[in-house]
Design an enzyme around this catalytic site. Structure first.
Site, PDB file in Angstrom:
ATOM      1  N   GLU A 236       2.652  -3.324   4.360  1.00  0.00           N
ATOM      2  CA  GLU A 236       1.599  -2.533   5.005  1.00  0.00           C
ATOM      3  C   GLU A 236       0.618  -3.460   5.696  1.00  0.00           C
ATOM      4  O   GLU A 236       0.241  -4.502   5.154  1.00  0.00           O
ATOM      5  CB  GLU A 236       0.773  -1.713   3.986  1.00  0.00           C
ATOM      6  CG  GLU A 236       1.480  -0.521   3.414  1.00  0.00           C
ATOM      7  CD  GLU A 236       0.619   0.247   2.420  1.00  0.00           C
ATOM      8  OE1 GLU A 236      -0.627   0.226   2.539  1.00  0.00           O
ATOM      9  OE2 GLU A 236       1.198   0.875   1.514  1.00  0.00           O
TER      10      GLU A 236
ATOM     11  N   GLU B 179       1.425  -1.471  -4.948  1.00  0.00           N
ATOM     12  CA  GLU B 179       0.055  -1.854  -5.264  1.00  0.00           C
ATOM     13  C   GLU B 179      -0.324  -1.637  -6.723  1.00  0.00           C
ATOM     14  O   GLU B 179      -1.065  -0.710  -7.070  1.00  0.00           O
ATOM     15  CB  GLU B 179      -0.935  -1.113  -4.353  1.00  0.00           C
ATOM     16  CG  GLU B 179      -0.734  -1.460  -2.899  1.00  0.00           C
ATOM     17  CD  GLU B 179      -1.933  -1.127  -2.019  1.00  0.00           C
ATOM     18  OE1 GLU B 179      -2.789  -0.349  -2.445  1.00  0.00           O
ATOM     19  OE2 GLU B 179      -2.005  -1.684  -0.913  1.00  0.00           O
TER      20      GLU B 179
END
Ligand code: GBH
Length: 451
Positions: free
Chosen positions: A358, A170
């Site tokens: 995720e 991320e």
């Protein structure tokens, strides 16, 4: 199967990889053990006022000591792969220079335990816990080179048993949340030019990491990244609105995934940033766009877009006060984002393979008579998985799915207040209890089908 409408259940591809995910600082604890160096998150969490309830990762789920128990939780669900991250500062305590043999020994044991139980490790090299000793952190270009050295070391040591690496987790979070919004470590609110430079160092670290792994890992090792691309759902499924979703995906992610996949900062970004655009050295964009074997996506919140006649051709629609959310205020529910996220990334750049690194949600889980029933999480997962399934039915190269998370853990600035696990963790005793969702996920894996 092709005749079945999307989202109505039925089988997944036979070799679809079912996994669970966690990250080092969120689960390990043992922050002073076996030579681990201090990280930016240790400092941030111990700074009063930064994290809800003053919570820190000092103990977390104590997985540093309980990893064998965690492996058994995975095994009991029939999970085939585990996405875990390594704490850079256990392996190279100061971020660069002297390595700490005890750090790598620990991860050797974790990985051997997974493999002995038939679980394939997918290893993320950096999930936000940055060695504090690195001068200037991500503001300093040298950090990207330090990351590459660390990646090379890990590749040499672990690639005999780990065949899939993700460089960073991320980009937008550890750059923008840490250096623009100031709500994650190191808690800075820098002006735009400096934020763009931090972003540039982030994508540069990814690219250098890819090259280091290619140079030092066993041949055939697969490398990619876990990105929380901003995803867009066309409100109406027509060509014009779909084109708007694609364009928004490309432009809003210009400084991250778009740069990585295209090897340049696109004009709309450079024009918008003007004099604040990042300073780029010769050769940087080639490094940043080093070919990856897969792109992995963290998929949570949707944004809806519609086509528009005026430039830029799309309008991102604000969430409405009535928009449904899970227990975290930012976590809007919009299952179609699962399909459209994968679809837009595929349409724009055709990566060889895609994973969901995720997906999951927070819910107000309660233990009652020793049980934790979490129908909200089951609802959420079932709906998102139906949309991932649509992507596989349409032939998009989506290879696997990692549920966030194996167990409740340290949810960054939210501390232990937000629970994302399919296992409940009592943070007083550290006891893990499977929630109803763990049973549901196990059944899904057993049947390889949505039921
Ligand atoms: C991922 O972040 C992370 O990779 C993982 O570590 C994390 O535990 C998981 O998802 C669940 O959050 O406070 O409203 O300003 C997802 C990205 C980062 C989105 C923090 C929400 C806070 C927004 N999240 N962000 S807000």
């Amino acid at each position: 199967a092709g005749a079945q409408p999307a989202g109505n259940g039925g089988p997944f591809p036979p070799d679809f990889l079912w996994g669970c995910a966690t990250a080092s600082y969120q689960i390990e604890g043992a922050v002073k053990e076996d030579g681990r160096g201090e990280t930016n998150w240790d400092v941030f969490a111990h700074t009063p006022g930064r994290v809800a309830n003053g919570d820190t990762g000092d103990v977390a789920c104590d997985s540093y000591h309980r990893y064998q128990e965690d492996t058994q939780l995975l095994k009991a669900m029939g999970v085939k792969a585990y996405r875990m991250s390594l704490a850079w500062s256990r392996i190279v305590p100061e971020g660069r220079g002297q390595e700490n043999p005890k750090g790598l020994d620990h991860y050797d044991r974790v990985i051997d335990d997974l493999l002995a139980n038939g679980i394939t490790p997918y290893v993320t090299l950096f999930h936000w816990d940055l060695p504090q000793a690195l001068p200037g952190g991500w503001q300093n270009r040298d950090t990207a080179y330090a990351f590459a050295d660390y990646a090379a070391l890990v590749a040499r040591r672990l690639s005999d048993r780990v065949s899939h690496f993700m460089t960073v987790n991320e980009l937008r979070c550890f750059t923008d949340l840490g250096h623009m919004q100031g709500i994650h470590a190191p808690g800075l609110k820098l002006p735009p030019a400096q934020v763009n430079q931090v972003r540039h160092h982030g994508v540069l670290a990814h690219g250098l990491g890819v090259q280091a792994i290619r140079a030092h890992a066993r041949r055939g090792t697969q490398v990619g990244l876990a990105d929380n691309t901003s995803f867009f759902v066309p409100v109406i499924e027509t060509e014009a609105h779909i084109a708007a979703a694609r364009k928004a995906t490309r432009e809003v992610n210009a400084m991250f995934l778009t740069a990585i996949m295209e090897g340049r900062y696109i004009d709309s970004y450079l024009e918008a940033e003007g004099a604040n655009a990042p300073k780029v050295q010769d050769g940087d964009m080639k490094v940043i766009s080093s070919p990856v074997d897969f792109v992995a996506l963290n998929v949570y919140t949707p944004s809806y877009v519609r086509a528009d006649d005026a430039a830029p051709g799309y309008v991102v629609l604000p969430h409405q006060p009535s928009s449904p959310r899970m227990a975290s205020p930012w976590l809007y529910v919009g299952p179609e984002v699962a399909y459209w996220g994968v679809r837009c990334v595929h349409d724009l750049w055709q990566p060889k393979a895609l994973y969901i690194s995720e997906n999951g949600c927070s819910a107000d889980d309660q233990m009652v008579d020793g049980r934790v029933d979490d129908p909200d999480r089951v609802m959420y997962l079932r709906n998102y998985l139906g949309q991932f399934q649509r992507a596989t039915r349409e032939g998009l190269p989506l290879k696997g799915y990692f549920l966030w998370s194996l167990m409740d853990n340290y949810e960054w600035a939210d501390g232990y207040g937000k629970r994302f696990g399919v296992h409940y963790v009592d943070f007083a005793t550290l006891k893990r209890t499977p929630k109803l969702s763990a049973q549901w996920y196990g059944e899904l894996i057993r049947r390889n089908a949505l039921v």
